[in-house]
Design a protein around this motif. Sequence first.
Motif, PDB file in Angstrom:
ATOM      1  N   VAL A   1     -11.911  -8.859  -7.385  1.00 17.67           N
ATOM      2  CA  VAL A   1     -12.790  -9.899  -7.938  1.00 17.67           C
ATOM      3  C   VAL A   1     -11.921 -11.069  -8.360  1.00 17.67           C
ATOM      4  N   SER A   2     -12.205 -12.262  -7.851  1.00 21.96           N
ATOM      5  CA  SER A   2     -11.409 -13.447  -8.159  1.00 21.96           C
ATOM      6  C   SER A   2     -11.663 -13.908  -9.591  1.00 21.96           C
ATOM      7  N   MET A   3     -10.867 -14.877 -10.038  1.00 27.77           N
ATOM      8  CA  MET A   3     -11.024 -15.438 -11.385  1.00 27.77           C
ATOM      9  C   MET A   3     -12.409 -16.069 -11.560  1.00 27.77           C
ATOM     10  N   LYS A   4     -13.005 -16.475 -10.454  1.00 30.13           N
ATOM     11  CA  LYS A   4     -14.339 -17.072 -10.511  1.00 30.13           C
ATOM     12  C   LYS A   4     -15.437 -16.015 -10.408  1.00 30.13           C
ATOM     13  N   GLY A   5     -15.031 -14.755 -10.328  1.00 28.33           N
ATOM     14  CA  GLY A   5     -16.000 -13.678 -10.230  1.00 28.33           C
ATOM     15  C   GLY A   5     -16.489 -13.412  -8.821  1.00 28.33           C
ATOM     16  N   GLU A   6     -15.818 -14.004  -7.834  1.00 28.66           N
ATOM     17  CA  GLU A   6     -16.235 -13.826  -6.443  1.00 28.66           C
ATOM     18  C   GLU A   6     -15.521 -12.622  -5.833  1.00 28.66           C
ATOM     19  N   PRO A   7     -16.219 -11.831  -5.020  1.00 31.92           N
ATOM     20  CA  PRO A   7     -15.585 -10.676  -4.374  1.00 31.92           C
ATOM     21  C   PRO A   7     -14.627 -11.112  -3.273  1.00 31.92           C
ATOM     22  N   LEU A   8     -13.510 -10.414  -3.164  1.00 33.30           N
ATOM     23  CA  LEU A   8     -12.529 -10.685  -2.122  1.00 33.30           C
ATOM     24  C   LEU A   8     -12.159  -9.360  -1.470  1.00 33.30           C
ATOM     25  N   LEU A   9     -12.515  -9.211  -0.202  1.00 32.07           N
ATOM     26  CA  LEU A   9     -12.247  -7.975   0.528  1.00 32.07           C
ATOM     27  C   LEU A   9     -10.787  -7.977   0.963  1.00 32.07           C
ATOM     28  N   ALA A  10      -9.982  -7.102   0.341  1.00 33.20           N
ATOM     29  CA  ALA A  10      -8.546  -7.044   0.628  1.00 33.20           C
ATOM     30  C   ALA A  10      -8.227  -6.054   1.736  1.00 33.20           C
ATOM     31  N   LEU A  11      -8.895  -4.893   1.735  1.00 33.74           N
ATOM     32  CA  LEU A  11      -8.664  -3.854   2.726  1.00 33.74           C
ATOM     33  C   LEU A  11      -9.995  -3.376   3.272  1.00 33.74           C
ATOM     34  N   LEU A  12     -10.025  -3.046   4.565  1.00 35.62           N
ATOM     35  CA  LEU A  12     -11.275  -2.617   5.195  1.00 35.62           C
ATOM     36  C   LEU A  12     -11.033  -1.377   6.055  1.00 35.62           C
ATOM     37  N   ASP A  13     -11.602  -0.265   5.630  1.00 38.82           N
ATOM     38  CA  ASP A  13     -11.596   0.983   6.418  1.00 38.82           C
ATOM     39  C   ASP A  13     -10.206   1.361   6.945  1.00 38.82           C
ATOM     40  N   VAL A  14      -9.240   1.334   6.042  1.00 34.94           N
ATOM     41  CA  VAL A  14      -7.869   1.714   6.409  1.00 34.94           C
ATOM     42  C   VAL A  14      -7.791   3.228   6.532  1.00 34.94           C
ATOM     43  N   ASP A  15      -7.199   3.690   7.632  1.00 38.43           N
ATOM     44  CA  ASP A  15      -7.216   5.121   7.924  1.00 38.43           C
ATOM     45  C   ASP A  15      -5.902   5.513   8.613  1.00 38.43           C
ATOM     46  N   PHE A  16      -5.133   6.401   7.992  1.00 40.51           N
ATOM     47  CA  PHE A  16      -3.928   6.932   8.633  1.00 40.51           C
ATOM     48  C   PHE A  16      -3.440   8.163   7.871  1.00 40.51           C
ATOM     49  N   ARG A  17      -2.529   8.899   8.490  1.00 44.38           N
ATOM     50  CA  ARG A  17      -1.898  10.057   7.856  1.00 44.38           C
ATOM     51  C   ARG A  17      -0.386   9.919   7.986  1.00 44.38           C
ATOM     52  N   VAL A  18       0.325  10.270   6.902  1.00 48.45           N
ATOM     53  CA  VAL A  18       1.786  10.288   6.907  1.00 48.45           C
ATOM     54  C   VAL A  18       2.231  11.736   6.745  1.00 48.45           C
ATOM     55  N   GLU A  19       3.086  12.190   7.647  1.00 45.20           N
ATOM     56  CA  GLU A  19       3.556  13.574   7.609  1.00 45.20           C
ATOM     57  C   GLU A  19       4.672  13.741   6.585  1.00 45.20           C
ATOM     58  N   GLU A  20       4.891  14.986   6.183  1.00 50.49           N
ATOM     59  CA  GLU A  20       5.940  15.282   5.209  1.00 50.49           C
ATOM     60  C   GLU A  20       7.308  14.850   5.741  1.00 50.49           C
ATOM     61  N   ASN A  21       8.075  14.164   4.884  1.00 51.07           N
ATOM     62  CA  ASN A  21       9.441  13.683   5.168  1.00 51.07           C
ATOM     63  C   ASN A  21       9.491  12.637   6.271  1.00 51.07           C
ATOM     64  N   GLU A  22       8.372  12.044   6.598  1.00 51.15           N
ATOM     65  CA  GLU A  22       8.342  10.965   7.585  1.00 51.15           C
ATOM     66  C   GLU A  22       8.716   9.649   6.914  1.00 51.15           C
ATOM     67  N   PHE A  23       9.391   8.770   7.669  1.00 50.55           N
ATOM     68  CA  PHE A  23       9.652   7.403   7.211  1.00 50.55           C
ATOM     69  C   PHE A  23       8.615   6.525   7.893  1.00 50.55           C
ATOM     70  N   PHE A  24       7.652   6.061   7.102  1.00 50.62           N
ATOM     71  CA  PHE A  24       6.468   5.378   7.614  1.00 50.62           C
ATOM     72  C   PHE A  24       6.425   3.969   7.020  1.00 50.62           C
ATOM     73  N   SER A  25       6.467   2.969   7.883  1.00 51.25           N
ATOM     74  CA  SER A  25       6.432   1.588   7.401  1.00 51.25           C
ATOM     75  C   SER A  25       5.072   0.949   7.653  1.00 51.25           C
ATOM     76  N   ILE A  26       4.755  -0.019   6.806  1.00 52.01           N
ATOM     77  CA  ILE A  26       3.524  -0.791   6.938  1.00 52.01           C
ATOM     78  C   ILE A  26       3.916  -2.258   7.016  1.00 52.01           C
ATOM     79  N   VAL A  27       3.538  -2.931   8.107  1.00 52.59           N
ATOM     80  CA  VAL A  27       3.859  -4.342   8.282  1.00 52.59           C
ATOM     81  C   VAL A  27       2.578  -5.126   8.497  1.00 52.59           C
ATOM     82  N   GLY A  28       2.690  -6.425   8.284  1.00 49.33           N
ATOM     83  CA  GLY A  28       1.541  -7.295   8.475  1.00 49.33           C
ATOM     84  C   GLY A  28       1.815  -8.641   7.837  1.00 49.33           C
ATOM     85  N   PRO A  29       1.005  -9.635   8.149  1.00 48.08           N
ATOM     86  CA  PRO A  29       1.214 -10.978   7.604  1.00 48.08           C
ATOM     87  C   PRO A  29       0.933 -11.027   6.107  1.00 48.08           C
TER      88      PRO A  29
END
Length: 268
Positions: free
Chosen positions: A14-42
């Motif tokens: 929720v912004s300072m003006k009270g407006e909704p801001l969708l930051a993430l949408l239906d993010v879905d993944f699995r990380v295995e034990e002892n895996e080195f898993f990176s997340i990149v994006g703009p």
Amino acid sequence: MIQVDVANVSKVHVSMKGEPLLALLDVDFRVEENEFFSIVGPSGCGKTTLLNLLAGFEQPTRGELKVGGKVITEPGWERAVVFQEYALFPWYTVAQNVRYGLQRKRVPEPEQRRLVDHYIGLVGLRGFESRYPRELSGGMRQRVSIARALAVNPSILLMDEPFASLDVQTREYMQDELLKIWQREPKTVIFITHSIDEAIKLSDRIAILAPRPGRVEEIKTVDFPRPRDPTDPAVVHLAAEVKLWLRRKVFENRRSEEPAAGRQEAAH
């Protein structure tokens, strides 16, 4: 097996003006034990928001995040965080900073001393135990942060662009050091970065997030043997492929945000 499951996670701020801001949408993944898993994006695609959800600092608007089948509802010792800013106590020495989490966990004093000595040695800071953060370089401070996170024996290490503020040479050195530490004492690592090259150098797999709202567009497997040569044609090709894809997505996103009138005027 201690897996990390992110299932259909969306997050609305929720912004300072009270407006909704969708930051993430239906993010879905699995990380295995002892895996080195990176997340990149703009910038602005919700990478840090996702890490905060995994750490338990925030809760999702929809969906679930689980560790070992248990829903994350709050911060926990099994998930240690290394921030971009060092977040060290300036009035504590190196040893006292590393000891802090152990004291909070009420680890017996003799075991505290043993663990502090072990992890200071592991990150290559023996001889600096009595120094204060102001007396250390940026790379050394980040090594203290890593030692402090590891000392509480987490099963998962969450790292939010930990080397972003370092110069190029120090950053490359710290990447090498992190890999050595991870190979000596395997942990599940979830690593946030803007750098495609850094992600390829470090990771087993890379999740690529689209521009806001952040969503996993693709997960790339990096199956080149370590250490990885950045001049290897296969490495260069993968880096170029991901960078081109991201540039295209950012361009498309900006075009979609332009007012219709502006696009029509530009067409003439």
